[in-house]
Design an enzyme around this catalytic site. Structure first.
Site, PDB file in Angstrom:
ATOM      1  N   VAL A 122       0.931  -1.276   0.040  1.00  0.00           N
ATOM      2  CA  VAL A 122      -0.029   0.019   0.059  1.00  0.00           C
ATOM      3  C   VAL A 122       0.797   1.020  -0.115  1.00  0.00           C
ATOM      4  O   VAL A 122       0.875   2.060  -0.853  1.00  0.00           O
ATOM      5  CB  VAL A 122      -0.927   0.097   1.263  1.00  0.00           C
ATOM      6  CG1 VAL A 122      -1.722   1.153   1.412  1.00  0.00           C
ATOM      7  CG2 VAL A 122      -1.955  -1.298   1.034  1.00  0.00           C
ATOM      8  N   THR A 125       2.193   1.808  -3.286  1.00  0.00           N
ATOM      9  CA  THR A 125       1.304   2.251  -4.377  1.00  0.00           C
ATOM     10  C   THR A 125       1.271   3.726  -4.088  1.00  0.00           C
ATOM     11  O   THR A 125       1.045   4.543  -5.303  1.00  0.00           O
ATOM     12  CB  THR A 125       0.132   1.714  -4.167  1.00  0.00           C
ATOM     13  OG1 THR A 125       0.373   0.230  -4.454  1.00  0.00           O
ATOM     14  CG2 THR A 125      -1.094   2.054  -5.088  1.00  0.00           C
ATOM     15  N   TYR A 126       1.118   4.165  -2.772  1.00  0.00           N
ATOM     16  CA  TYR A 126       0.993   5.597  -2.412  1.00  0.00           C
ATOM     17  C   TYR A 126       1.986   6.382  -2.980  1.00  0.00           C
ATOM     18  O   TYR A 126       1.884   7.571  -3.697  1.00  0.00           O
ATOM     19  CB  TYR A 126       1.013   5.805  -1.009  1.00  0.00           C
ATOM     20  CG  TYR A 126       1.284   7.040  -0.351  1.00  0.00           C
ATOM     21  CD1 TYR A 126       0.204   8.262  -0.444  1.00  0.00           C
ATOM     22  CD2 TYR A 126       2.409   7.629   0.220  1.00  0.00           C
ATOM     23  CE1 TYR A 126       0.499   9.501  -0.065  1.00  0.00           C
ATOM     24  CE2 TYR A 126       2.690   8.953   0.676  1.00  0.00           C
ATOM     25  CZ  TYR A 126       1.718   9.816   0.527  1.00  0.00           C
ATOM     26  OH  TYR A 126       1.921  10.978   1.029  1.00  0.00           O
ATOM     27  N   LEU A 127       3.328   6.044  -2.756  1.00  0.00           N
ATOM     28  CA  LEU A 127       4.528   6.660  -3.528  1.00  0.00           C
ATOM     29  C   LEU A 127       4.591   6.711  -4.946  1.00  0.00           C
ATOM     30  O   LEU A 127       4.816   7.832  -5.560  1.00  0.00           O
ATOM     31  CB  LEU A 127       5.862   6.101  -3.008  1.00  0.00           C
ATOM     32  CG  LEU A 127       6.087   6.411  -1.551  1.00  0.00           C
ATOM     33  CD1 LEU A 127       7.625   5.667  -1.141  1.00  0.00           C
ATOM     34  CD2 LEU A 127       6.123   7.880  -1.121  1.00  0.00           C
ATOM     35  N   LYS A 130       1.879   9.244  -5.758  1.00  0.00           N
ATOM     36  CA  LYS A 130       2.317  10.514  -5.790  1.00  0.00           C
ATOM     37  C   LYS A 130       3.239  10.902  -6.823  1.00  0.00           C
ATOM     38  O   LYS A 130       3.045  12.240  -7.367  1.00  0.00           O
ATOM     39  CB  LYS A 130       3.117  10.921  -4.359  1.00  0.00           C
ATOM     40  CG  LYS A 130       1.996  10.655  -3.369  1.00  0.00           C
ATOM     41  CD  LYS A 130       1.309  12.138  -3.236  1.00  0.00           C
ATOM     42  CE  LYS A 130       0.472  12.512  -1.973  1.00  0.00           C
ATOM     43  NZ  LYS A 130      -0.461  13.847  -2.232  1.00  0.00           N
TER      44      LYS A 130
END
Length: 215
Positions: A122, A125-127, A130
């Site tokens: 997760v 995926t966030y990075l 972004k």
């Protein structure tokens, strides 16, 4: 200035609203839930309800402004899919709305280390989300500034930071991030810059003026 903030009920935005009002700016905060509206009014912002995940064109909610700020995030408790729909797609929708409404200035809250995704699935995926949002903004033709804080804390702000390109990873209170954003929004000379932000020794106004000369 008139400033519209997407993610208007987020922790950083709620610290930023009163700071911008004290500087004489008009602030509009985009929120997902009507029950958040009173909190924004108390903080000095005009609330506008718009679910950026469900709304294809958010330009009406954004309205007329001199600058926009993307401060939205799916949050730490959300799954990987919402990193794409909020952190990436929401930022891109704001780019499109800014262009449609003739708003040239766009400030983004991103994160350090997006070019090297790490951690669990997760967080990786966030990075990635972004990084794709940052890339879209860099290629948008808008007068962008991308601020990439280190690990966020709820400690009291110190008023002193390190702001620059490719800093060593660290942490920073949300209050200091909000203070940096207030300075950046008032300094168009920071357009075209992507900057890491962690706690440091330089007073915030001085740090922002110093990087403005890098552009």
């Amino acid at each position: 200035m008139k400033i519209t903030i997407v993610g208007g009920h987020g922790s950083i935005a709620m610290l930023l609203h009163p700071a911008l009002r004290e500087r004489g700016h008009e602030v509009r905060g985009i929120i997902r839930k009507e029950e958040q509206a009173d909190d924004l009014r108390v903080a000095g912002a005009e609330p506008v309800v718009c679910d950026i995940e469900q709304t294809a064109d958010i330009s009406d909610a954004i309205g007329q402004a001199d600058a926009v700020l993307f401060a939205a995030g799916a949050g730490p408790g959300s799954g990987a899919e919402r990193k794409w729909t909020v952190d990436r797609d929401g930022a891109i929708k704001l780019i499109e709305a800014a262009k449609k409404n003739g708003i040239g200035r766009y400030v983004m809250i991103s994160a350090m280390g997006t070019h090297r995704p790490r951690g669990n699935e997760v967080f990786r995926t966030y990075l990635k989300a972004k990084e794709e949002a940052d890339e879209a903004l860099r290629n948008s033709g808008l007068d962008y500034t991308i601020i990439k804080p280190g690990r966020l804390t709820d400690d009291p702000g110190s008023g002193r930071v390190s702001l620059g390109r490719q800093l060593e990873r660290g942490e920073i209170p949300r209050a200091d991030v909000a203070a940096v954003l207030a300075e950046v929004l008032e300094m168009p000379e920071t357009a075209g810059l992507q900057l890491d932000l962690v706690s440091g020794e330089q007073p915030i106004p001085e740090a922002v003026r110093a990087v403005a000369n890098m552009g």
